[in-house]
Design a protein around this motif. Structure first.
Motif, PDB file in Angstrom:
ATOM      1  N   MET A   1      19.330  42.843  22.257  1.00 19.24           N
ATOM      2  CA  MET A   1      19.491  42.428  23.205  1.00 19.24           C
ATOM      3  C   MET A   1      20.089  42.063  23.850  1.00 19.24           C
ATOM      4  SD  MET A   1      16.952  38.838  23.188  1.00 19.24           S
ATOM      5  CE  MET A   1      17.413  37.950  24.805  1.00 19.24           C
ATOM      6  N   HIS A   2      20.107  42.336  24.942  1.00 20.38           N
ATOM      7  CA  HIS A   2      21.704  42.007  26.318  1.00 20.38           C
ATOM      8  C   HIS A   2      22.026  40.486  26.234  1.00 20.38           C
ATOM      9  CE1 HIS A   2      21.344  45.936  26.810  1.00 20.38           C
ATOM     10  NE2 HIS A   2      20.421  46.239  26.797  1.00 20.38           N
ATOM     11  N   LYS A   3      22.882  40.773  26.357  1.00 17.61           N
ATOM     12  CA  LYS A   3      23.800  39.295  26.741  1.00 17.61           C
ATOM     13  C   LYS A   3      23.495  39.109  28.500  1.00 17.61           C
ATOM     14  CE  LYS A   3      27.680  36.514  26.542  1.00 17.61           C
ATOM     15  NZ  LYS A   3      29.140  36.546  26.223  1.00 17.61           N
ATOM     16  N   VAL A   4      22.401  37.821  28.597  1.00 21.08           N
ATOM     17  CA  VAL A   4      22.373  37.541  29.840  1.00 21.08           C
ATOM     18  C   VAL A   4      24.201  36.868  30.898  1.00 21.08           C
ATOM     19  CG1 VAL A   4      21.632  36.032  31.217  1.00 21.08           C
ATOM     20  CG2 VAL A   4      20.406  36.985  29.329  1.00 21.08           C
ATOM     21  N   VAL A   5      24.728  37.057  31.792  1.00 15.94           N
ATOM     22  CA  VAL A   5      25.559  37.625  32.202  1.00 15.94           C
ATOM     23  C   VAL A   5      25.620  36.586  33.734  1.00 15.94           C
ATOM     24  CG1 VAL A   5      27.792  37.361  33.426  1.00 15.94           C
ATOM     25  CG2 VAL A   5      26.766  38.689  31.475  1.00 15.94           C
ATOM     26  N   VAL A   6      25.703  34.722  33.790  1.00 17.11           N
ATOM     27  CA  VAL A   6      25.249  34.260  34.893  1.00 17.11           C
ATOM     28  C   VAL A   6      26.638  34.742  35.757  1.00 17.11           C
ATOM     29  CG1 VAL A   6      25.348  31.861  35.893  1.00 17.11           C
ATOM     30  CG2 VAL A   6      24.309  32.354  33.874  1.00 17.11           C
ATOM     31  N   PRO A   7      26.326  35.427  37.102  1.00 15.23           N
ATOM     32  CA  PRO A   7      27.334  35.647  37.451  1.00 15.23           C
ATOM     33  C   PRO A   7      29.033  34.406  38.435  1.00 15.23           C
ATOM     34  CG  PRO A   7      24.985  36.893  37.918  1.00 15.23           C
ATOM     35  CD  PRO A   7      24.823  35.343  37.863  1.00 15.23           C
ATOM     36  N   SER A   8      27.944  33.639  38.446  1.00 12.60           N
ATOM     37  CA  SER A   8      28.495  31.894  38.989  1.00 12.60           C
ATOM     38  C   SER A   8      29.542  31.882  37.999  1.00 12.60           C
ATOM     39  CB  SER A   8      27.858  31.016  39.540  1.00 12.60           C
ATOM     40  OG  SER A   8      27.428  30.922  38.666  1.00 12.60           O
ATOM     41  N   ARG A   9      29.579  31.794  37.067  1.00  9.73           N
ATOM     42  CA  ARG A   9      30.047  31.783  35.782  1.00  9.73           C
ATOM     43  C   ARG A   9      30.816  32.985  34.936  1.00  9.73           C
ATOM     44  NH1 ARG A   9      25.992  27.948  31.839  1.00  9.73           N
ATOM     45  NH2 ARG A   9      25.499  26.200  33.577  1.00  9.73           N
ATOM     46  N   SER A  10      30.858  33.868  36.130  1.00  9.89           N
ATOM     47  CA  SER A  10      31.968  35.275  35.145  1.00  9.89           C
ATOM     48  C   SER A  10      33.119  34.966  36.136  1.00  9.89           C
ATOM     49  CB  SER A  10      30.650  36.648  35.669  1.00  9.89           C
ATOM     50  OG  SER A  10      31.311  37.490  35.226  1.00  9.89           O
ATOM     51  N   GLY A  11      34.317  35.072  35.342  1.00 13.95           N
ATOM     52  CA  GLY A  11      35.395  35.192  35.564  1.00 13.95           C
ATOM     53  C   GLY A  11      35.910  36.344  36.834  1.00 13.95           C
ATOM     54  N   ILE A  12      35.189  37.749  36.083  1.00 21.32           N
ATOM     55  CA  ILE A  12      35.071  38.688  36.798  1.00 21.32           C
ATOM     56  C   ILE A  12      34.710  38.886  37.941  1.00 21.32           C
ATOM     57  CG2 ILE A  12      35.307  41.292  36.908  1.00 21.32           C
ATOM     58  CD1 ILE A  12      35.219  41.097  33.569  1.00 21.32           C
ATOM     59  N   HIS A  13      33.005  38.530  37.768  1.00 18.18           N
ATOM     60  CA  HIS A  13      33.318  38.461  39.460  1.00 18.18           C
ATOM     61  C   HIS A  13      33.466  37.375  40.325  1.00 18.18           C
ATOM     62  CE1 HIS A  13      28.794  38.012  42.298  1.00 18.18           C
ATOM     63  NE2 HIS A  13      29.662  36.976  41.800  1.00 18.18           N
ATOM     64  N   ARG A  14      33.722  36.358  40.388  1.00 16.96           N
ATOM     65  CA  ARG A  14      33.957  35.543  40.908  1.00 16.96           C
ATOM     66  C   ARG A  14      35.595  35.685  41.572  1.00 16.96           C
ATOM     67  NH1 ARG A  14      32.879  30.097  40.936  1.00 16.96           N
ATOM     68  NH2 ARG A  14      35.816  29.344  41.058  1.00 16.96           N
ATOM     69  N   PHE A  15      36.665  36.225  40.666  1.00 13.66           N
ATOM     70  CA  PHE A  15      37.875  37.683  41.161  1.00 13.66           C
ATOM     71  C   PHE A  15      37.296  38.196  42.341  1.00 13.66           C
ATOM     72  CE2 PHE A  15      40.957  40.382  40.389  1.00 13.66           C
ATOM     73  CZ  PHE A  15      41.456  39.896  41.567  1.00 13.66           C
ATOM     74  N   ALA A  16      36.240  39.323  42.122  1.00 17.87           N
ATOM     75  CA  ALA A  16      35.809  40.238  43.286  1.00 17.87           C
ATOM     76  C   ALA A  16      35.375  39.799  44.472  1.00 17.87           C
ATOM     77  CB  ALA A  16      35.450  41.234  42.316  1.00 17.87           C
ATOM     78  N   CYS A  17      34.799  38.613  44.087  1.00 14.31           N
ATOM     79  CA  CYS A  17      33.688  37.554  45.619  1.00 14.31           C
ATOM     80  C   CYS A  17      35.473  37.428  46.587  1.00 14.31           C
ATOM     81  CB  CYS A  17      32.926  36.516  45.035  1.00 14.31           C
ATOM     82  SG  CYS A  17      31.440  37.566  44.341  1.00 14.31           S
ATOM     83  N   LEU A  18      36.528  36.521  45.929  1.00 12.52           N
ATOM     84  CA  LEU A  18      36.844  35.907  46.043  1.00 12.52           C
ATOM     85  C   LEU A  18      38.618  37.376  46.727  1.00 12.52           C
ATOM     86  CD1 LEU A  18      38.030  32.573  43.836  1.00 12.52           C
ATOM     87  CD2 LEU A  18      36.748  32.844  45.762  1.00 12.52           C
ATOM     88  N   ALA A  19      37.836  37.724  46.125  1.00 13.85           N
ATOM     89  CA  ALA A  19      39.344  39.205  46.647  1.00 13.85           C
ATOM     90  C   ALA A  19      38.228  39.754  48.025  1.00 13.85           C
ATOM     91  CB  ALA A  19      39.711  40.360  45.912  1.00 13.85           C
ATOM     92  N   LEU A  20      36.844  39.589  48.202  1.00 14.48           N
ATOM     93  CA  LEU A  20      36.569  40.191  49.202  1.00 14.48           C
ATOM     94  C   LEU A  20      36.557  39.067  50.251  1.00 14.48           C
ATOM     95  CD1 LEU A  20      34.274  43.012  50.404  1.00 14.48           C
ATOM     96  CD2 LEU A  20      32.611  41.321  48.864  1.00 14.48           C
ATOM     97  N   TYR A  21      36.235  38.343  50.129  1.00 19.17           N
ATOM     98  CA  TYR A  21      36.366  37.371  51.191  1.00 19.17           C
ATOM     99  C   TYR A  21      37.479  36.812  51.691  1.00 19.17           C
ATOM    100  CZ  TYR A  21      35.329  32.442  52.742  1.00 19.17           C
ATOM    101  OH  TYR A  21      35.367  31.307  53.008  1.00 19.17           O
ATOM    102  N   ARG A  22      38.965  37.065  51.048  1.00 17.43           N
ATOM    103  CA  ARG A  22      40.206  37.037  51.283  1.00 17.43           C
ATOM    104  C   ARG A  22      40.585  38.283  52.529  1.00 17.43           C
ATOM    105  NH1 ARG A  22      41.513  34.507  46.566  1.00 17.43           N
ATOM    106  NH2 ARG A  22      42.457  36.756  45.684  1.00 17.43           N
ATOM    107  N   ALA A  23      39.708  39.297  51.931  1.00 15.39           N
ATOM    108  CA  ALA A  23      40.273  40.852  52.685  1.00 15.39           C
ATOM    109  C   ALA A  23      39.386  40.542  53.921  1.00 15.39           C
ATOM    110  CB  ALA A  23      39.899  42.143  51.885  1.00 15.39           C
ATOM    111  N   LEU A  24      38.359  40.024  54.023  1.00 18.96           N
ATOM    112  CA  LEU A  24      37.008  40.072  55.016  1.00 18.96           C
ATOM    113  C   LEU A  24      38.169  38.713  55.792  1.00 18.96           C
ATOM    114  CD1 LEU A  24      33.575  40.219  53.708  1.00 18.96           C
ATOM    115  CD2 LEU A  24      34.729  41.741  55.119  1.00 18.96           C
ATOM    116  N   LEU A  25      38.741  37.815  55.712  1.00 16.65           N
ATOM    117  CA  LEU A  25      38.752  37.077  56.427  1.00 16.65           C
ATOM    118  C   LEU A  25      40.981  37.278  57.115  1.00 16.65           C
ATOM    119  CD1 LEU A  25      38.345  32.936  54.163  1.00 16.65           C
ATOM    120  CD2 LEU A  25      37.553  34.188  56.818  1.00 16.65           C
ATOM    121  N   ARG A  26      40.988  38.193  56.491  1.00 20.24           N
ATOM    122  CA  ARG A  26      42.517  38.814  56.686  1.00 20.24           C
ATOM    123  C   ARG A  26      42.461  39.427  57.998  1.00 20.24           C
ATOM    124  NH1 ARG A  26      43.524  40.204  51.278  1.00 20.24           N
ATOM    125  NH2 ARG A  26      44.860  38.118  50.745  1.00 20.24           N
ATOM    126  N   GLN A  27      41.072  40.330  57.763  1.00 17.85           N
ATOM    127  CA  GLN A  27      40.721  41.589  58.807  1.00 17.85           C
ATOM    128  C   GLN A  27      40.397  40.640  60.535  1.00 17.85           C
ATOM    129  OE1 GLN A  27      40.880  44.915  59.483  1.00 17.85           O
ATOM    130  NE2 GLN A  27      42.054  44.573  57.348  1.00 17.85           N
TER     131      GLN A  27
END
Length: 288
Positions: A1-27
């Motif tokens: 059975m696959h492990k259910v991953v909640v995106p908002s509680r995943s550190g990798i997902h949060r890091f990727a989203c924040l990095a994309l957010y900062r990159a967009l704001l820099r532009q």
């Protein structure tokens, strides 16, 4: 059975989203964005979309949102480097978004104008009625008669017998509910005055002990004082006791008078009830 991953509680997902957010704001910064006309609108749109999609849980929706974000980052990067085609595309996207917002706002205004007013709930209606009653009864009516002027000889409707109520020692006659605001104010004032006298009485009892100690010290030191320390305190204490007793006596006399009013009102109400029953029986006999 696959492990259910909640995106908002995943550190990798949060890091990727924040990095994309900062990159967009820099532009969208003044240095990276050469065209100041679309810089502010782009930054506002980016913040709005990230707030909207921050609670996504579906993997496919998260992947599509991240894909759109990276495509927007590439578009901003090319537009900041001077690409006329990408600048025009970015301008068209912003214009379309602005037009959509205006159309949506106009639609919401029309729906608000056409929307029927929400009916007032019974609880809210009672609350508003109580508030209006309190405003109307905040001051005593200039033509109001004393409560002890009852019972009245004649009334337009059915006689309502008042109820004698004891509000922590303060008597009053309740005719109907809700209670007038000025009556509540009078009761509150009397209770506060009596309580202040009780507090003063207790404080004087403590001060009397200190005064007796002072008198004992004067006797030990053979001090010649015209009056004793405890005499003035006793006078003040007797005065407070007398005011409390006088107030209680007035309340007791007022309660007796009000109780007599209640008894007279009961007697008249009973007679009027018998009179109405007699008239109904007479009317029935007449019709028969």
């Amino acid at each position: 059975m696959h492990k259910v991953v909640v995106p908002s509680r995943s550190g990798i997902h949060r890091f990727a989203c924040l990095a994309l957010y900062r990159a967009l704001l820099r532009q969208c910064s003044p240095i990276a964005a050469g065209d100041a006309l679309w810089r502010g609108e782009t930054e506002s749109l980016i913040k709005q979309r990230f707030r909207r999609y921050k609670n996504l849980q579906s993997p496919s929706q998260v992947a599509n949102a991240l894909k759109s974000g990276y495509e927007a980052l590439d578009l901003l990067d090319r537009a900041s480097e001077g690409s006329q085609q990408d600048s025009g595309k970015l301008t068209a996207i912003l214009a379309h978004t602005k037009t959509f917002k205006e159309q949506y706002a106009a639609k919401q205004r029309r729906m608000t104008e056409l929307k029927l007013p929400k009916p007032v709930s019974p609880k809210q209606a009672r609350k508003e009625q109580t508030m209006r009653f309190e405003q109307e009864t905040s001051r005593k009516h200039p033509d109001a008669l004393s409560i002890l002027a009852r019972p009245r000889s004649s009334l337009s409707g059915e006689r309502k017998v008042p109820v004698l109520v004891n509000a922590r020692g303060v008597p009053f006659l309740r005719i109907k509910k809700p209670q007038p605001r000025n009556l509540s104010g009078v009761i509150r004032t009397k209770l506060e005055k009596r309580w202040n006298r009780i507090v003063t009485r207790d404080r004087l009892h403590v001060e009397l002990l200190f005064a007796k100690d002072e008198d004992a010290w004067d006797r030990l030191t053979n001090a010649t004082e015209q009056s004793k320390w405890s005499e003035e305190v006793k006078l003040a204490l007797d005065n407070v006791y007398e005011k409390i007793r006088e107030t209680d006596r007035e309340n007791r006399e007022l309660a007796e008078k009000m109780w007599n009013v209640v008894l007279e009102e009961r007697e008249l109400a009973k007679k009027e009830q018998e009179q109405r029953q007699f008239e109904q029986l007479a009317l029935q006999d007449k019709t028969d």
